[in-house]
Design a protein around this motif. Structure first.
Motif, PDB file in Angstrom:
ATOM      1  N   CYS A  74     -11.459   1.610   9.858  1.00 51.77           N
ATOM      2  CA  CYS A  74     -10.262   2.056   9.147  1.00 51.77           C
ATOM      3  C   CYS A  74      -9.083   1.104   9.364  1.00 51.77           C
ATOM      4  N   GLU A  75      -8.240   1.072   8.357  1.00 48.66           N
ATOM      5  CA  GLU A  75      -6.954   0.392   8.438  1.00 48.66           C
ATOM      6  C   GLU A  75      -5.889   1.440   8.141  1.00 48.66           C
ATOM      7  N   THR A 107      -5.751  -1.147  13.067  1.00 48.79           N
ATOM      8  CA  THR A 107      -7.134  -1.073  12.595  1.00 48.79           C
ATOM      9  C   THR A 107      -7.974  -0.416  13.680  1.00 48.79           C
ATOM     10  N   SER A 151      -7.415   1.762   4.230  1.00 48.73           N
ATOM     11  CA  SER A 151      -8.815   1.587   3.851  1.00 48.73           C
ATOM     12  C   SER A 151      -9.685   2.363   4.821  1.00 48.73           C
ATOM     13  N   GLU A 183      -9.221   9.777   2.677  1.00 47.28           N
ATOM     14  CA  GLU A 183      -9.626   8.466   2.196  1.00 47.28           C
ATOM     15  C   GLU A 183      -8.413   7.594   1.914  1.00 47.28           C
ATOM     16  N   ALA A 184      -8.677   6.357   1.509  1.00 46.29           N
ATOM     17  CA  ALA A 184      -7.609   5.397   1.220  1.00 46.29           C
ATOM     18  C   ALA A 184      -6.641   5.975   0.195  1.00 46.29           C
ATOM     19  N   MET A 217       0.822  -1.207   0.000  1.00 46.55           N
ATOM     20  CA  MET A 217       0.000   0.000   0.000  1.00 46.55           C
ATOM     21  C   MET A 217       0.863   1.268   0.000  1.00 46.55           C
TER      22      MET A 217
END
Length: 223
Positions: A96-97, A27, A49, A70-71, A1
């Motif tokens: 959320c992550e 998370t 995420s 946002e992601a 990511m």
């Protein structure tokens, strides 16, 4: 990511591996406070995420949403870079992550990476431009203009999904500084005209050009 993130994508493999060693994965459940205004700025946070709400509140309970992260985006960079306190609250707006990078490790790292430092300067300039735009809208535009500007800005962020914006009317009311009732009335009027479509927890922009015309004209005829 992190490799996909535009601010870190150009790092050399060795530097990128070093950055990944600093990143702590976590998370959070929806509604969890990530940090509050006035907290020490001890970390940089990347969203893997979910959505994070950046907001401020008044003593009488009024809220204003400054941004929805946002992601693929990062936040917390202002207090991270200047070492001062947080300027707003950050809350998990959904489950959320996140990746969290501690300031004690990140500051020496960014000093050794001039390209990355320049990208953070660009990020700060982008944030300042958006803040200036929001202040201008509040001072100079009426409700239709503010609402149209917010919808266009959010739809730009939702690419490639495009026109569908995952946001509640309460959240958008806190972004433009008007009551939820006023927002609902305006959105329903636009929905009747076919400019937007209202869905559960989302707004679909159907006539982007028309909304842009409202913004360009100062929204004088938007009611």
């Amino acid at each position: 990511m992190l490799r996909k993130h535009p601010y870190f994508a150009d790092l050399e493999p060795e530097a990128f591996d070093q950055l990944c060693r600093y990143a702590k994965h976590t998370t959070l459940k929806r509604g969890t406070t990530i940090f509050s205004k006035g907290d020490p700025g001890t970390s940089l946070i990347a969203v893997i995420s979910g959505t994070v709400k950046i907001s401020i509140s008044s003593p009488d309970g009024r809220n204003a949403i400054l941004n929805l992260i946002e992601a693929g985006e990062i936040f917390g960079e202002i207090a991270l870079l200047d070492g001062l306190s947080r300027t707003a609250d950050a809350t998990a707006n959904t489950n959320c992550e996140l990746f969290v990078i501690d300031r004690r490790e990140f500051i020496p790292f960014v000093r050794s990476q001039p390209t990355l430092a320049m990208k953070f300067i660009e990020l700060l300039c982008e944030r300042l431009r958006r803040t200036s735009d929001q202040v201008e809208q509040v001072i100079l535009q009426n409700l239709p203009g503010r609402l149209a500007s917010a919808l266009l800005r959010l739809s730009d962020k939702h690419k490639p999904q495009g026109r569908t914006i995952s946001i509640t009317q309460q959240e958008i009311s806190e972004m433009v500084g008007m009551t939820r009732e006023s927002i609902n009335k305006q959105l329903r009027a636009w929905a009747i005209r076919g400019w937007v479509r209202l869905e559960h927890g989302a707004i679909v922009v159907l006539k982007r050009e028309t909304l842009q015309e409202l913004v360009d004209a100062g929204a004088n005829d938007g009611e």
